[in-house]
Design an enzyme around this catalytic site. Sequence first.
Site, PDB file in Angstrom:
ATOM      1  CB  CYS A   1      -0.861   0.247   1.223  1.00 28.73           C
ATOM      2  SG  CYS A   1      -1.463   1.730   1.475  1.00 28.73           S
TER       3      CYS A   1
ATOM      4  CB  CYS B   1     -12.869   2.123  16.309  1.00 36.20           C
ATOM      5  SG  CYS B   1     -12.193   2.120  18.168  1.00 36.20           S
TER       6      CYS B   1
ATOM      7  CG  HIS C   1       3.652   7.656   3.227  1.00 36.42           C
ATOM      8  ND1 HIS C   1       3.626   8.537   2.809  1.00 36.42           N
ATOM      9  CD2 HIS C   1       2.107   7.006   2.817  1.00 36.42           C
ATOM     10  CE1 HIS C   1       2.850   9.290   2.118  1.00 36.42           C
ATOM     11  NE2 HIS C   1       1.863   8.172   1.508  1.00 36.42           N
TER      12      HIS C   1
ATOM     13  CB  CYS D   1     -17.008   0.429  18.917  1.00 41.71           C
ATOM     14  SG  CYS D   1     -15.897   0.483  18.198  1.00 41.71           S
TER      15      CYS D   1
ATOM     16  CB  CYS E   1     -11.824   0.036  21.560  1.00 42.13           C
ATOM     17  SG  CYS E   1     -13.263   1.420  21.388  1.00 42.13           S
TER      18      CYS E   1
ATOM     19  CB  THR F   1       0.033   3.120   4.929  1.00 40.49           C
ATOM     20  OG1 THR F   1      -1.431   3.334   3.846  1.00 40.49           O
ATOM     21  CG2 THR F   1       0.362   3.128   5.801  1.00 40.49           C
TER      22      THR F   1
HETATM   23 ZN    ZN Z   1     -13.869   1.770  19.357  1.00 39.92          ZN
END
Ligand code: ZN
Length: 347
Positions: free
Chosen positions: A41, A110, A46, A102, A96, A43
């Site tokens: 990717c 999240c 980077h 969430c 989470c 990312t």
């Molecule tokens: Zn969360």
Amino acid sequence: MPTMRAVMKKEAALGTSHQTVDVPKCGPDDVLLKVKAASICGTDLHIYKWDSWAQGVIKPPLILGHEIAGEVVELGGRVDGLAVGDLISVESHIPCGKCYQCRHDLRHICDNLQIVGVHRAGGFAEYLSIPAVCAWKNGPAITSDIAALLEPLGNAVYAASEAQVAGQNVAVFGCGPAGLFTIAACKALGAVKVIAVDVNPKHLEMATSMGADELLDGADPTLMERLESHRGGAGLDISIDMSGNHKAIVTAIRSLRKGGTFVAFGIPPGPIELNLANDVILTGRRILGIVGRHMFRTWELMQRLIESGKLNPAPIITHRYKMADFDEAIRVRASTDARVGKVILTP
Ligand code: ZN
């Protein structure tokens, strides 16, 4: 303790190295995957280059890689609904399960999001342990190469589905892998016309193979007029920016018809200056931020589109490397003068 080879950011510096590390443990709510395929990717680039974003987020030592397909080899004691041998695509956003988002069906944003290969160990390795909630089980028609692409393809499917592209004229700005996936997703979801905009002719060439109806040079001084010519001069219905480029973003918004929708996905390096009155308020336009994939509405939709033959991400794969040749793979991924789509890695 069994060990494995992994592509790691060992130190806070340019590059990566191949290291021998312990095979990750499979906790009671986790699945242990034997990695079958991974893809690179932007990312990862980077993180490899160790730019200012990476320096602010990444805490070495870290195993890279978040676009991963793997086979289940071990299940935690509290996991059900999965079996050894299942081919899994990794949903890289680990929620989470407790925060406001969430609890409101928005796990992809999240408050305590942990991203695989960014905040915790990634999958450019022989094994990866992830919470079972982030294991998407693929059907028999999906190969491990395609399974590795579902994470980035999901961004595009999410962008196109949230924008409601059916029956609409859509322009996609930036035709790197994310833009190419978006073109394919827009066509699969019924956009009547998809216009690809990029300054790189190699990218535009690939846009055709992903189904773009029209190609426009992002550097063309008449670009705005060309975009505005759709809908009898009223402008575009939807524009999607996958580039993060300042000029592209402003053009993408201003070329929309009144009431049109701008979808922001590409991350600009700094603030974007808009005339909010004219660009958004008085023109009744909508701006939609897209990150990740809806869990798991996007995945369900993507599976149906692929299995029905409406969406085929395969043409985007242009290169394959062994993970041991990661340096060469990332060099190819970073090049802008060649026809580079997705680079697949195998352990
Ligand atoms: Zn969360």
